[in-house]
Design an enzyme around this catalytic site. Structure first.
Site, PDB file in Angstrom:
ATOM      1  N   LYS A  44      -2.436  57.283  46.097  1.00 55.96           N
ATOM      2  CA  LYS A  44      -3.142  56.161  45.478  1.00 55.96           C
ATOM      3  C   LYS A  44      -3.698  56.656  44.145  1.00 55.96           C
ATOM      4  O   LYS A  44      -4.119  57.813  44.033  1.00 55.96           O
ATOM      5  CB  LYS A  44      -4.289  55.699  46.404  1.00 55.96           C
ATOM      6  CG  LYS A  44      -5.239  54.673  45.774  1.00 55.96           C
ATOM      7  CD  LYS A  44      -4.573  53.345  45.498  1.00 55.96           C
ATOM      8  CE  LYS A  44      -5.480  52.386  44.713  1.00 55.96           C
ATOM      9  NZ  LYS A  44      -4.760  51.208  44.199  1.00 55.96           N
ATOM     10  N   CYS A 128      -3.153  49.729  35.393  1.00 57.93           N
ATOM     11  CA  CYS A 128      -3.886  49.040  36.464  1.00 57.93           C
ATOM     12  C   CYS A 128      -4.465  47.738  35.912  1.00 57.93           C
ATOM     13  O   CYS A 128      -5.247  47.759  34.956  1.00 57.93           O
ATOM     14  CB  CYS A 128      -5.016  49.909  37.014  1.00 57.93           C
ATOM     15  SG  CYS A 128      -6.008  48.961  38.204  1.00 57.93           S
ATOM     16  N   GLY A 275       6.853  48.898  46.874  1.00 59.24           N
ATOM     17  CA  GLY A 275       5.456  48.501  47.022  1.00 59.24           C
ATOM     18  C   GLY A 275       5.286  47.379  48.027  1.00 59.24           C
ATOM     19  O   GLY A 275       5.032  47.619  49.219  1.00 59.24           O
ATOM     20  N   THR A 276       5.468  46.145  47.589  1.00 60.15           N
ATOM     21  CA  THR A 276       5.205  44.987  48.452  1.00 60.15           C
ATOM     22  C   THR A 276       5.965  45.067  49.780  1.00 60.15           C
ATOM     23  O   THR A 276       5.380  44.848  50.853  1.00 60.15           O
ATOM     24  CB  THR A 276       5.584  43.675  47.709  1.00 60.15           C
ATOM     25  OG1 THR A 276       4.736  43.548  46.563  1.00 60.15           O
ATOM     26  CG2 THR A 276       5.406  42.467  48.609  1.00 60.15           C
TER      27      THR A 276
HETATM   28  O1  RRO Z   1      -5.951  49.234  42.731  1.00 62.50           O
HETATM   29  C1  RRO Z   1      -5.423  48.243  42.180  1.00 62.50           C
HETATM   30  O2  RRO Z   1      -5.976  47.137  42.131  1.00 62.50           O
HETATM   31  C2  RRO Z   1      -4.103  48.331  41.550  1.00 62.50           C
HETATM   32  C3  RRO Z   1      -3.704  49.371  40.740  1.00 62.50           C
HETATM   33 BR1  RRO Z   1      -4.734  50.904  40.454  1.00 62.50          BR
HETATM   34  C4  RRO Z   1      -2.445  49.326  40.092  1.00 62.50           C
HETATM   35  O3  RRO Z   1      -2.017  50.219  39.354  1.00 62.50           O
HETATM   36  N1  RRO Z   1      -1.676  48.238  40.305  1.00 62.50           N
HETATM   37  C5  RRO Z   1      -2.056  47.218  41.087  1.00 62.50           C
HETATM   38  O4  RRO Z   1      -1.315  46.236  41.243  1.00 62.50           O
HETATM   39  N2  RRO Z   1      -3.281  47.290  41.724  1.00 62.50           N
END
Ligand code: RRO
Length: 316
Positions: A44, A128, A275-276
């Protein structure tokens, strides 16, 4: 059959998790490490200090096509992710995703992380979308250049003694050819091994028709969009950055089956992050994707990733 290389690092499988999905805690990272179908793992995104993230609900998906998240960077703080008691447990290449809240934080985290020889590389998250009051660095080209200048100097200290260390970036999606050119020109000034294309599409909005409401709480319902809906944008970014830079591209965005993986590689990705669909399906997704990709390769007569990587046909 599906081994690959990112920079100088060998991956026995071309699959990784996308940073953010099931990779915050030790048990999640270990599950990824223990999967036979995952080639490398990534943490993360971490900050200097622990963060609890945004108030719930922070995530929603429709089961396949669209996801939206505004997690707000919840993580244990970088010390957790670079602790040798943690990193010594991993048998696969382990990348640290870094998303410091300011340039000084990024520098500090990079300085500390390069000291751990068990870390295979960093992925500097310039994209992000969900920290309130913090714009995405990837859309501010001057700040991006400044951060890369500083981080590159520090990473080179490690690279000078360890050719196996990877310096990677995670970029937001771009939509304009002039932006692809600008970003590639910045990246090409530095010693960057990988680019992950793409992070979620920032600040989308999903509406629940029945309740006439937003589906997540933070920022009035706005969040990063993922799922199969983002695939054409991801493929365009993979393609463009593979053409405009010498970096190895990690495709991310809209991968839910073997065909999606194949298309990412065809556009120039040397590995993919999920991801999803990983969030929806759990760790089993990687076995299914591998089997589906192998079936496609068999059908098309390809034996290895380099047989079709970047070999997208153009119509003249
Ligand atoms: O933690 C988040 O809300 C988040 C991050 Br760091 C990111 O790089 N991409 C995303 O969709 N959520």
């Amino acid at each position: 059959m599906i081994e690959t290389k990112l920079g100088n690092i060998f991956l026995d499988k071309c699959f990784m998790n996308a940073s953010g999905v099931y990779c915050k805690n030790l048990d999640e990272l270990l599950e990824l490490n223990n999967s036979n179908n995952v080639g490398a793992i990534i943490s993360k995104s971490c900050t200097l200090e622990l963060r609890h993230g945004n108030p719930n609900p922070i995530y929603w998906d429709d089961g396949k096509t669209v996801s939206i998240n505004s997690s707000g960077l919840p993580n244990h703080g970088y010390n957790f992710y670079i602790d040798e008691n943690l990193t010594s447990k991993f048998t696969k290449p382990y990348f640290l995703s870094i998303s410091g809240l300011c340039i000084e934080d990024n520098i500090k985290i990079v300085e500390e992380s390069i000291k751990n020889t068990q870390i295979s590389g960093i992925e500097l998250n310039l994209s992000c979308p969900n920290v309130i009051g913090k714009p995405q660095i990837g859309y501010d080209f001057e700040v991006m250049d400044l951060i890369l200048l500083e981080v590159n100097k520090i990473v080179n200290i490690r690279k000078n003694v360890d050719k196996q260390f990877n310096f990677g970036l995670k970029l937001p999606p771009y939509f304009d050819f002039s932006h692809f050119d600008k970003v590639a020109n910045i990246i090409n000034k530095y010693n960057i091994d990988t680019i992950t294309c793409i992070n979620s599409l920032g600040n989308g909005l999903v509406v629940d028709y029945e309740s006439e409401s937003v589906v997540i709480k933070p920022k009035g319902g706005f969040g990063g969009i993922g799922g199969t809906v983002v695939k054409p944008i991801a493929l365009a970014n993979v393609r463009k950055f593979s053409e405009l830079t010498n970096c190895d591209i990690i495709g991310c965005g809209g991968i839910s089956n073997g065909k999606d993986v194949f298309e990412h590689i065809l556009c120039g990705a040397k590995a993919v992050q999920v991801g999803t669909q990983f969030y929806i399906e759990g760790i089993q997704v990687f076995e299914r994707l591998e089997n589906e990709l192998l079936d496609i390769m068999k059908e098309k007569g390809y034996n290895k990733i380099s047989d079709f990587c970047g070999k997208l046909n153009i119509i003249n």
